[in-house]
Write an enzyme that holds these catalytic residues in place. Sequence first.
Site, PDB file in Angstrom:
ATOM      1  N   PRO A 160      82.087  43.392  -8.546  1.00  0.00           N
ATOM      2  CA  PRO A 160      82.912  42.248  -8.977  1.00  0.00           C
ATOM      3  C   PRO A 160      84.138  42.110  -8.083  1.00  0.00           C
ATOM      4  O   PRO A 160      84.805  43.091  -7.801  1.00  0.00           O
ATOM      5  CB  PRO A 160      83.331  42.629 -10.403  1.00  0.00           C
ATOM      6  CG  PRO A 160      82.417  43.731 -10.811  1.00  0.00           C
ATOM      7  CD  PRO A 160      82.007  44.431  -9.559  1.00  0.00           C
ATOM      8  N   GLU A 161      84.392  40.907  -7.608  1.00  0.00           N
ATOM      9  CA  GLU A 161      85.570  40.648  -6.792  1.00  0.00           C
ATOM     10  C   GLU A 161      86.615  39.904  -7.620  1.00  0.00           C
ATOM     11  O   GLU A 161      86.387  39.624  -8.802  1.00  0.00           O
ATOM     12  CB  GLU A 161      85.170  39.871  -5.537  1.00  0.00           C
ATOM     13  CG  GLU A 161      84.223  40.671  -4.647  1.00  0.00           C
ATOM     14  CD  GLU A 161      84.054  40.070  -3.253  1.00  0.00           C
ATOM     15  OE1 GLU A 161      84.863  39.224  -2.872  1.00  0.00           O
ATOM     16  OE2 GLU A 161      83.104  40.469  -2.562  1.00  0.00           O
TER      17      GLU A 161
ATOM     18  N   HIS B  51      74.425  51.846 -21.462  1.00  0.00           N
ATOM     19  CA  HIS B  51      75.466  51.737 -20.430  1.00  0.00           C
ATOM     20  C   HIS B  51      76.788  51.182 -20.953  1.00  0.00           C
ATOM     21  O   HIS B  51      77.659  50.839 -20.181  1.00  0.00           O
ATOM     22  CB  HIS B  51      74.963  50.888 -19.264  1.00  0.00           C
ATOM     23  CG  HIS B  51      73.753  51.459 -18.609  1.00  0.00           C
ATOM     24  ND1 HIS B  51      73.753  52.727 -18.037  1.00  0.00           N
ATOM     25  CD2 HIS B  51      72.507  50.966 -18.434  1.00  0.00           C
ATOM     26  CE1 HIS B  51      72.544  52.971 -17.544  1.00  0.00           C
ATOM     27  NE2 HIS B  51      71.771  51.925 -17.772  1.00  0.00           N
TER      28      HIS B  51
ATOM     29  N   ARG C 197      76.975  52.413 -13.425  1.00  0.00           N
ATOM     30  CA  ARG C 197      77.350  53.434 -12.436  1.00  0.00           C
ATOM     31  C   ARG C 197      78.624  54.189 -12.790  1.00  0.00           C
ATOM     32  O   ARG C 197      78.990  55.140 -12.117  1.00  0.00           O
ATOM     33  CB  ARG C 197      77.450  52.791 -11.046  1.00  0.00           C
ATOM     34  CG  ARG C 197      76.085  52.254 -10.606  1.00  0.00           C
ATOM     35  CD  ARG C 197      76.140  51.602  -9.266  1.00  0.00           C
ATOM     36  NE  ARG C 197      76.463  52.543  -8.203  1.00  0.00           N
ATOM     37  CZ  ARG C 197      76.601  52.194  -6.926  1.00  0.00           C
ATOM     38  NH1 ARG C 197      76.458  50.933  -6.584  1.00  0.00           N
ATOM     39  NH2 ARG C 197      76.889  53.091  -6.018  1.00  0.00           N
TER      40      ARG C 197
END
Length: 271
Positions: free
Chosen positions: A2-3, A89, A107
């Site tokens: 994500p930016e 998750h 992650r």
Amino acid sequence: MPELPEVEVTRRSFADQIAGARIASLEWGKPLRWPLGCEPSTLVGQSVVGVRRRGKYLLLDLDRGLLLLHLGMSGSVTFSANPGPAGKHDHFSLCTAHGVLRLNDPRRFGAVVFAPGENSPQAQKLLGRLGVEPLGEDFVLDDFARALKQRKGPIKQVLLAGDAVVGVGNIYASEALFLAGIRPTTRATRLSRARAARLHAAIRSVLSRAVEKGGSTLRDFSNAQGESGHFQLEAAVYGRAGLPCRVCASPVRTIRQGQRSTFFCPVCQKS
Ligand SMILES: [Zn+2]
């Protein structure tokens, strides 16, 4: 990953709904990148006053202190009144009177960190070295042009480093350099004032457009309501290697810079 636009889109998709909500409980899955930094029970009963963004951090202002939330490499946030049980998750849930804010992060490079104030060492450790906000009033051409003159590296790497201006990540660096007509390998020090001005305007334009479009879905991004963005549908060069440039029809080229893919048009971005 994500930016900045994705983080801003995420913020806008739940900020109004969570504002004023009292925290009822916190739930954890597996550990995230950093520990919370306080006893979770001290947050219960406090209200979320509002949600701001700094770089790629979401800042949840509480009655006393703030929570800094980072999406890491693969994180996404959902906010729902009836979210159901946490999945494999889902590693952090902030249960409030208005709904549950949940961080899903396969992650686990994301993080939720408490800080007693924005100027506290805990917060400054994360926020202290961030450059100016590209969409804010502090992003001034004079300062940006001066900062570029002091950087030796290729302009794309300088943008990614985040100290001249924060939050211009891999996708948007390629796009802004295309819009400004600048080759990504050009040394930052060699950019004239006029070209720095074009880049300054291009960065603002590309990032605001991406926020407007709801961000990119390149990495399965969706906002806190589960809606995906549409920015990549109109990307000029990013992800378009071999396809015709939208301006001159020459094939878009890709190279590696610092282990990241860069996309550019060899004709529109000659130097
Ligand atoms: Zn072209």
